[in-house]
Write an enzyme that holds these catalytic residues in place. Structure first.
Site, mmCIF file in Angstrom:
data_model
loop_
_atom_site.group_PDB
_atom_site.id
_atom_site.type_symbol
_atom_site.label_atom_id
_atom_site.label_comp_id
_atom_site.label_asym_id
_atom_site.label_seq_id
_atom_site.Cartn_x
_atom_site.Cartn_y
_atom_site.Cartn_z
ATOM 1 N N ARG A 124 11.207 -11.443 48.302
ATOM 2 C CA ARG A 124 12.436 -10.861 47.758
ATOM 3 C C ARG A 124 13.183 -11.906 46.933
ATOM 4 O O ARG A 124 13.251 -13.083 47.295
ATOM 5 C CB ARG A 124 13.316 -10.378 48.911
ATOM 6 N N THR A 420 10.485 0.233 40.987
ATOM 7 C CA THR A 420 9.494 -0.186 41.959
ATOM 8 C C THR A 420 8.106 0.449 41.790
ATOM 9 O O THR A 420 7.933 1.433 41.095
ATOM 10 C CB THR A 420 10.025 0.049 43.392
ATOM 11 N N THR A 438 8.759 -4.813 42.864
ATOM 12 C CA THR A 438 9.832 -4.237 42.053
ATOM 13 C C THR A 438 10.464 -5.236 41.095
ATOM 14 O O THR A 438 10.405 -6.450 41.311
ATOM 15 C CB THR A 438 10.940 -3.689 42.985
ATOM 16 N N ASP A 467 21.344 -4.826 43.762
ATOM 17 C CA ASP A 467 21.140 -4.227 45.081
ATOM 18 C C ASP A 467 22.160 -4.741 46.093
ATOM 19 O O ASP A 467 22.239 -4.213 47.208
ATOM 20 C CB ASP A 467 19.723 -4.503 45.585
ATOM 21 N N SER A 492 17.168 -4.317 50.582
ATOM 22 C CA SER A 492 16.187 -3.505 49.876
ATOM 23 C C SER A 492 15.903 -2.230 50.651
ATOM 24 O O SER A 492 16.173 -2.141 51.853
ATOM 25 C CB SER A 492 14.889 -4.294 49.706
ATOM 26 N N SER A 493 15.360 -1.239 49.948
ATOM 27 C CA SER A 493 14.872 -0.023 50.592
ATOM 28 C C SER A 493 13.348 0.026 50.624
ATOM 29 O O SER A 493 12.772 1.002 51.123
ATOM 30 C CB SER A 493 15.384 1.215 49.850
ATOM 31 N N GLY A 515 11.065 4.226 44.338
ATOM 32 C CA GLY A 515 12.074 5.276 44.289
ATOM 33 C C GLY A 515 13.461 4.860 44.715
ATOM 34 O O GLY A 515 14.268 5.716 45.089
ATOM 35 N N GLY A 516 13.778 3.553 44.676
ATOM 36 C CA GLY A 516 15.109 3.121 45.088
ATOM 37 C C GLY A 516 15.372 3.486 46.537
ATOM 38 O O GLY A 516 14.477 3.434 47.390
#
Length: 609
Positions: A124, A420, A438, A467, A492-493, A515-516
């Site tokens: 990340r 992503t 992403t 984010d 993050s998702s 897809g966020g």
């Protein structure tokens, strides 16, 4: 292979001989263990919704969002490479052919299974040392508009994908690091055909034309996006990838490539960012312990914070499990109204907890001292009791208190999340990868870097810092857990997921989606469809979507009859239709081997033997 594998040839044709071979040698000093052959024909699925057949394989499988990327991973596996080797090759090709979604200028989470142990590799992005909690506030102390912040140097986090992949390769790689860059270097040097999806993304994009490199690379002199089928060479990216192939991640994080990145961020015309050479050089990828949660007959393993994916998915599934079983969750082959009502309500409750508690664990302690407190069965039973015949409404879901000690964190307001790509791989030895990768929004920060090469092309830089919560405090002055802080990783998702049989510990599936924030809903529904409803991977991925981030509900446009939307509105969901473009990839174990599915909403395919 069964008929589904044969029917795959309608989507993808690979020849064994008489094709273009790597035009530039990789390393003269190493014995080449892998020889890449560029496909002679690479047809792409059109943009929009296109049915996929699903693919059966016997020994291994790779699923990715673009046929060229899938093929690169397939060739690596055929050459005896590991799942991690294949993931590296796939990611480098995605940087080239799907630049709007992921790349070496972004970050990624990788879940890995080596036959006995599951590990989570964290690539990340991080906030620069000079970043402060007021990063996205204007002169009046109010949050910037999202795109004003995203399409700027302010939004660029220190990239981590390459350094994370290097860490994973050191542990689990079989083929030489340099060889894994051959597919992307070849395609970048010799050219690839612009896909319908890349063309559509370029046509819909407005801010990318403002970047001096991207405007001349992806658009004509008249400002029109390059047409689908246009053969595009990316010579700058080829040269950058050669440097990384030869020298590892330090070629990106130090030297001319890093200097070019820093200059483009700090020199952005509008809102410059603060990334420094020190930020680049000192970035550290992390190996984390995964979160593994028992659910029904399975053990579902996902990424821990700074991802909110696994915790929120398993809260949704855990809450649903507390409710009485439905006789018919599906109606006419799609999720029925009653199941949708429950799913959306569970999502509202889970997102309320997500928005209060989850952030970078180096900066935020979990409630009760353990992230698993959010998945405690008694706690989820309490949350399930809040689901009634009517919706709690768009403002009715409040966070709970899963820990023994009341937290002081404030609830983060809802704000956009995008972007992503996802990769799922199982190799011949049974090693598995689920990797979600992403640059955040489409085309990230809309800043292109050429690595200081001066050649046409390059790669896109992320806008991952958006984010973070734009607001550091709530109206009462309480801090928001996911606020901007120096060196912090934004929440993050992303939800790369590996599933195992609880009794035998046998790998059952690898899956995930872009897809966020909706990644969470897409992945949760796919798990339910595959593991509870008994659908195969392709059937599960074909199902229409429904999401809520805590406010109104959105159903996938054109996929539900009007009476379903009307019924949900009568229940108080404030439901409407919206385009919901997931990019699910899934590989599941079968008695014969594996069966893979690719999202019909994108260009992905599955390959394997």
């Amino acid at each position: 292979m069964d008929f589904r594998s044969v029917s795959f040839r309608r989507y993808w044709l690979v020849t064994v001989a008489s094709v273009c071979v790597l035009s530039t040698p990789l390393l003269a000093t190493s014995e080449v263990a892998f020889q890449y052959e560029a496909p002679a024909i690479a047809p792409e699925a059109a943009s929009g919704y296109n049915e996929k057949p699903g693919w059966a394989t016997e020994r291994f499988a790779v699923a990715a969002a673009n046929p060229l990327a899938t093929d690169a991973g397939y060739q690596v596996l055929k050459a005896g490479g590991s799942a991690v080797d294949a993931a590296i090759a796939v990611q480098m090709v995605l940087t080239l052919v799907e630049p709007q979604s992921s790349g070496i200028g972004g970050g990624a989470f990788l879940m890995h299974y080596d036959g006995s142990e599951v590990k989570a590799y964290d690539g990340r992005e991080t906030a620069p040392r000079a970043a402060s909690e007021s990063l996205f506030l204007n002169g009046g102390g109010e949050p910037l508009e999202f795109m004003e912040a995203a399409a700027s140097g302010l939004s660029v986090g220190v990239p981590g994908t390459v350094r994370m992949l290097e860490m994973a390769h050191e542990k689990h790689g079989k083929l030489p690091w340099a060889d894994l860059f051959a597919p992307a270097i070849t395609l970048a040097q010799d050219g690839f055909e612009v896909s319908p999806r890349l063309h559509a993304s370029l046509a819909a994009e407005e801010r990318l034309r403002d970047d001096p490199l991207a405007s001349v690379f992806y658009y004509t002199d008249e400002g029109e996006p390059l047409p689908a089928g246009h053969r595009l060479q990316n010579l700058a990216l080829a040269e950058v990838l050669r440097k990384i192939a030869e020298n590892g991640s330090k070629a990106l994080h130090t030297g001319p490539v890093a200097e070019d990145l820093v200059q483009r961020v700090q020199g952005h015309d509008g809102r410059p960012g603060a990334i420094s050479l020190e930020d680049m050089a000192t970035y550290v990828a992390k190996a984390r312990d995964p979160l593994c949660t028992d659910w029904q007959d399975y053990r579902v393993c996902g990424f821990p914070p700074p991802s909110s994916g696994h915790l929120t998915i398993m809260q949704i599934l855990g809450i649903l499990e507390q409710l009485p079983a439905l006789d018919e969750p599906l109606e006419e082959g799609r999720p029925g109204t009653e199941w949708l009502h429950r799913f959306l309500e569970a999502s509202r409750l889970a997102f309320a907890d997500r928005n209060k508690f989850i952030a970078d664990p180096d900066f935020v302690n979990p409630p009760g001292g353990d992230w698993n407190s959010m998945l405690d069965e008694e706690y989820l039973a309490e949350r399930a009791e809040l689901i009634g015949e009517q919706s709690v409404g768009v403002d009715g879901a409040e966070p709970g208190n899963p820990g023994e000690v009341e937290t002081a964190w404030a609830v983060q307001p809802i704000q956009p999340e995008y972007g992503t790509s996802h990769i799922s791989i199982v190799d011949e030895e049974g090693n598995a990868v689920a990797m979600t990768t992403t640059i955040e929004a489409a085309f990230g920060s809309r800043i292109m870097a050429d690595g200081g090469t001066g050649l046409p092309g390059g790669y896109l830089l992320n806008n991952e810092l958006t984010d973070f919560s734009f607001r550091p405090l709530d109206s009462d002055g309480s801090p928001i857990a996911n606020r901007v802080e120096a060196g912090k990783r934004p929440r993050s998702s992303m939800s790369p997921t590996l599933v195992f049989d609880r009794e035998s510990n046998e790998l059952i599936a690898s899956l995930g989606s872009p897809g966020g924030a909706a990644i969470i809903h897409y992945t949760a529904k796919a798990l339910v469809a595959m593991l509870d409803w008994g659908l195969d991977a392709q059937e599960a991925l074909d199902l229409p979507h429904a999401i809520t981030l805590g406010g109104p509900a959105y159903l996938e446009e054109g996929r539900y009859p009007a009476h379903v939307i009307e019924a949900l509105n009568e229940l108080g969901h404030e439901a409407s239709e919206r385009e919901l473009v997931s990019g699910l990839q899934a590989i599941q174990r079968t008695e014969e081997g594996f069966f893979g599915g690719a999202d019909p909403r994108r260009e992905g395919v599955v390959m394997g033997d």
